[in-house]
Design an enzyme around this catalytic site. Structure first.
Site, short mmCIF file in Angstrom:
data_model
loop_
_atom_site.label_atom_id
_atom_site.label_comp_id
_atom_site.label_asym_id
_atom_site.label_seq_id
_atom_site.Cartn_x
_atom_site.Cartn_y
_atom_site.Cartn_z
N ASN A 1 -0.94 6.62 4.90
CA ASN A 1 -1.09 5.71 6.06
C ASN A 1 -0.34 5.93 7.27
OD1 ASN A 1 -2.26 3.21 4.65
ND2 ASN A 1 -0.58 3.55 3.20
N HIS B 1 -5.95 6.26 7.80
CA HIS B 1 -5.09 7.22 7.41
C HIS B 1 -5.13 8.48 8.17
CE1 HIS B 1 -4.59 5.62 2.90
NE2 HIS B 1 -4.76 4.89 3.52
N CYS C 1 -2.50 9.83 0.36
CA CYS C 1 -4.04 9.58 0.11
C CYS C 1 -4.41 10.24 -0.98
CB CYS C 1 -4.35 10.26 1.23
SG CYS C 1 -6.19 10.25 1.38
N ASP D 1 0.85 -1.19 0.06
CA ASP D 1 -0.01 -0.04 -0.06
C ASP D 1 0.93 1.31 -0.12
OD1 ASP D 1 -2.47 1.28 -0.11
OD2 ASP D 1 -2.57 1.45 2.29
#
Length: 308
Positions: free
Chosen positions: A259, A219, A250, A25
């Site tokens: 994150n 987040h 983001c 991610d």
């Protein structure tokens, strides 16, 4: 290296599993393509720091995420200890085929809690997305794989605004019914506050989905990720997603922080006396090393404080 003062607090778990998402991610949001040898070394260093669950990559089509086009090559380079789980994200049956060929034993699928995000990210409706997940999950389970379910936009959607808890629960419960062993509840745009976290977890338990099935993925867009995490821990959650060094932006909030940084999470957990098995000093060193490879400083406040 400085460490937080340990002060235990009642009502919190003794141990928390950190589900590290930086290699997947985090790096998928980087504009530059990171060399596969660097990715492999990053994962090895994370494992050496004590992280035992590391989401390594994704078998999404390279056209959509070119940063992870080297998934099979990366996995072939890894030789991790048996105690380290190395799940991968799988979007559909084609991705599952590639994961099976790479001898993956644990996968994750990615669902949406809103119609608009389902349309934009999965090219489907909220209901139709399950037609894609069902055969993937069933085949994976038949092959002996465990399956995690991500649910995105759980607290807010950039197009639809607030997301009703019942809508999130309906999506999550269907994933559990299909065979997912765990749900990661994603605050994709970082808008959640602690009251929402309590309400959503309560809605799941009221619907018969135990808190032991839930993980959280926050987040830090509005600086709420640690407060929301602590709230989830008080509600009984014991698995928290985070990204080493705070890797990953983001995409729905401009240049905002993405994150939750694993180091920031670990500082809090260490100070509360919650065991994770992760060495903060080694983890900070790993994120400093990775930041040098990426050519930009880590957004993690703890990395900045300890490595400054």
């Amino acid at each position: 290296m400085r460490k937080p003062q340990l002060v235990r607090t009642d009502g919190l778990p003794d141990r928390v599993t950190i589900y590290e998402v930086g290699p997947r991610d985090g790096l998928q949001n980087e504009s530059a393509i990171v060399d596969v040898a660097v990715k492999a070394e990053f994962i090895r260093r994370l494992a050496d720091a004590g992280l035992t669950t590391i989401e390594t990559t994704s078998f999404v089509h390279p056209k959509w995420v070119p940063q992870l086009a080297d998934a099979a090559e990366l996995l072939a380079e890894l030789d991790l200890p048996d105690v380290v789980r190395a799940p991968v994200l799988v979007p559909n049956e084609r991705g599952l085929d590639r994961a099976l060929a790479a001898n993956v034993r644990e996968i994750a699928i990615f669902a949406s809690a809103t119609e608009t995000f389902a349309a934009k990210n999965l090219n489907s409706t909220l209901d139709e997305q399950f037609a894609m997940f069902t055969p993937t999950i069933q085949r994976a389970m038949a092959e002996g794989l465990t399956v995690r379910g991500y649910v995105s936009m759980c607290y807010g959607d950039p197009w639809e605004g607030a997301v009703p808890s019942r809508q999130v629960v309906e999506v999550g419960a269907r994933l559990i019914d299909l065979g997912c062993h765990e749900l990661s509840l994603g605050d994709t745009i970082g808008v959640a506050t602690p009251g929402q976290v309590t309400a959503l977890i309560g809605a799941f338990t009221a619907a018969g989905v135990g808190v032991d099935k839930l993980a959280v993925h926050f987040h830090d867009t509005y600086g709420q990720a640690l407060a929301n995490t602590l709230t989830a821990l008080r509600e009984g959650v014991t698995t928290v997603d985070s990204s080493a060094g705070g890797l990953g932006g983001c995409p729905y909030a401009g240049s905002a922080t993405g994150n939750l940084a694993t180091e920031d999470l670990l500082w809090q957990l260490d100070g509360l006396g919650i065991r994770t098995g992760v060495d903060l000093e080694k983890l900070v060193a790993t994120s400093v090393w990775m930041a040098e490879k990426l050519g930009k400083p880590s957004p993690s406040r703890v990395v900045q404080a300890l490595a400054g």
